[in-house]
Design a protein around this motif. Sequence first.
Motif, PDB file in Angstrom:
ATOM      1  N   CYS A  17       0.703  -1.120   0.037  1.00  0.00           N
ATOM      2  CA  CYS A  17       0.022  -0.093   0.116  1.00  0.00           C
ATOM      3  C   CYS A  17       0.894   1.321  -0.090  1.00  0.00           C
ATOM      4  O   CYS A  17       0.546   2.279  -0.577  1.00  0.00           O
ATOM      5  CB  CYS A  17      -0.944   0.017   1.190  1.00  0.00           C
ATOM      6  N   VAL A  18       1.966   1.367   0.725  1.00  0.00           N
ATOM      7  CA  VAL A  18       2.905   2.534   0.908  1.00  0.00           C
ATOM      8  C   VAL A  18       3.351   2.882  -0.445  1.00  0.00           C
ATOM      9  O   VAL A  18       3.530   4.111  -0.719  1.00  0.00           O
ATOM     10  CB  VAL A  18       3.857   2.138   1.667  1.00  0.00           C
ATOM     11  N   GLU A  19       3.619   2.217  -1.219  1.00  0.00           N
ATOM     12  CA  GLU A  19       4.162   2.363  -2.651  1.00  0.00           C
ATOM     13  C   GLU A  19       3.240   3.115  -3.577  1.00  0.00           C
ATOM     14  O   GLU A  19       3.769   4.022  -4.658  1.00  0.00           O
ATOM     15  CB  GLU A  19       4.950   1.178  -3.381  1.00  0.00           C
ATOM     16  N   VAL A  20       1.833   2.730  -3.415  1.00  0.00           N
ATOM     17  CA  VAL A  20       0.877   3.232  -4.471  1.00  0.00           C
ATOM     18  C   VAL A  20       0.168   4.501  -3.809  1.00  0.00           C
ATOM     19  O   VAL A  20      -0.482   5.288  -4.361  1.00  0.00           O
ATOM     20  CB  VAL A  20      -0.186   2.459  -4.699  1.00  0.00           C
ATOM     21  N   CYS A  21       0.440   4.993  -2.577  1.00  0.00           N
ATOM     22  CA  CYS A  21      -0.082   6.095  -1.941  1.00  0.00           C
ATOM     23  C   CYS A  21       0.365   7.683  -2.582  1.00  0.00           C
ATOM     24  O   CYS A  21       1.575   7.844  -2.354  1.00  0.00           O
ATOM     25  CB  CYS A  21      -0.042   6.152  -0.537  1.00  0.00           C
ATOM     26  N   PRO A  22      -0.355   8.074  -3.327  1.00  0.00           N
ATOM     27  CA  PRO A  22       0.056   9.553  -3.828  1.00  0.00           C
ATOM     28  C   PRO A  22       0.536  10.494  -2.658  1.00  0.00           C
ATOM     29  O   PRO A  22       0.976  11.451  -3.027  1.00  0.00           O
ATOM     30  CB  PRO A  22      -0.854   9.950  -4.843  1.00  0.00           C
ATOM     31  N   VAL A  23      -0.065  10.453  -1.483  1.00  0.00           N
ATOM     32  CA  VAL A  23       0.171  11.459  -0.613  1.00  0.00           C
ATOM     33  C   VAL A  23       0.861  10.945   0.528  1.00  0.00           C
ATOM     34  O   VAL A  23       1.122  11.729   1.486  1.00  0.00           O
ATOM     35  CB  VAL A  23      -1.119  12.213  -0.206  1.00  0.00           C
ATOM     36  N   ASP A  24       1.709   9.975   0.394  1.00  0.00           N
ATOM     37  CA  ASP A  24       2.350   9.295   1.663  1.00  0.00           C
ATOM     38  C   ASP A  24       1.887   9.500   3.074  1.00  0.00           C
ATOM     39  O   ASP A  24       2.508   9.979   3.767  1.00  0.00           O
ATOM     40  CB  ASP A  24       3.571   9.864   1.556  1.00  0.00           C
ATOM     41  N   CYS A  25       0.521   8.922   3.321  1.00  0.00           N
ATOM     42  CA  CYS A  25      -0.009   9.084   4.347  1.00  0.00           C
ATOM     43  C   CYS A  25      -0.111   7.753   5.299  1.00  0.00           C
ATOM     44  O   CYS A  25      -0.908   7.727   5.964  1.00  0.00           O
ATOM     45  CB  CYS A  25      -1.579   9.485   4.140  1.00  0.00           C
ATOM     46  N   ILE A  41      -6.348  11.413   0.908  1.00  0.00           N
ATOM     47  CA  ILE A  41      -7.218  12.089  -0.018  1.00  0.00           C
ATOM     48  C   ILE A  41      -8.495  11.157  -0.539  1.00  0.00           C
ATOM     49  O   ILE A  41      -8.990  11.552  -1.444  1.00  0.00           O
ATOM     50  CB  ILE A  41      -6.312  12.604  -1.205  1.00  0.00           C
ATOM     51  N   ASP A  42      -8.481   9.902   0.172  1.00  0.00           N
ATOM     52  CA  ASP A  42      -9.651   9.191  -0.261  1.00  0.00           C
ATOM     53  C   ASP A  42      -9.718   8.719  -1.894  1.00  0.00           C
ATOM     54  O   ASP A  42     -10.418   8.083  -2.339  1.00  0.00           O
ATOM     55  CB  ASP A  42     -11.153   9.765  -0.055  1.00  0.00           C
TER      56      ASP A  42
END
Length: 112
Positions: A17-25, A41-42
């Motif tokens: 999941c962390v690699e695809v998150c565009p906002v690094d949350c 950002i949903d």
Amino acid sequence: MTYIVIDNCIRCKYMDCVEVCPVDCFYEGENMLVIHPDECIDCGVCEPECPADAIRPDTEPGLEKWLQINTEYADKWPNITVKRDSPADAKEMDGVENKYEKYFSPEPGQGD
């Protein structure tokens, strides 16, 4: 709405999941990840990436406890944006019941 990490992440911590998150949350604990609800950002791109099916929208009923846990520990744990290896016993831990009561650790992970 925001996405949150639930109990099946505990001791699985696959990190796809962390690699695809565009906002690094995503934030890393010793044995699980959490999502910072104020940063998410949903977009939902992380949900299908989780092999343990441990990411859910906070609009699902009964997840109030997990929204609170994600909120609390996202402020305490380091940010994680790069996938690392999962725990050696991740497959065996996938689907184990009562993981929070048995295995949750409030200790931080290493982060990036």
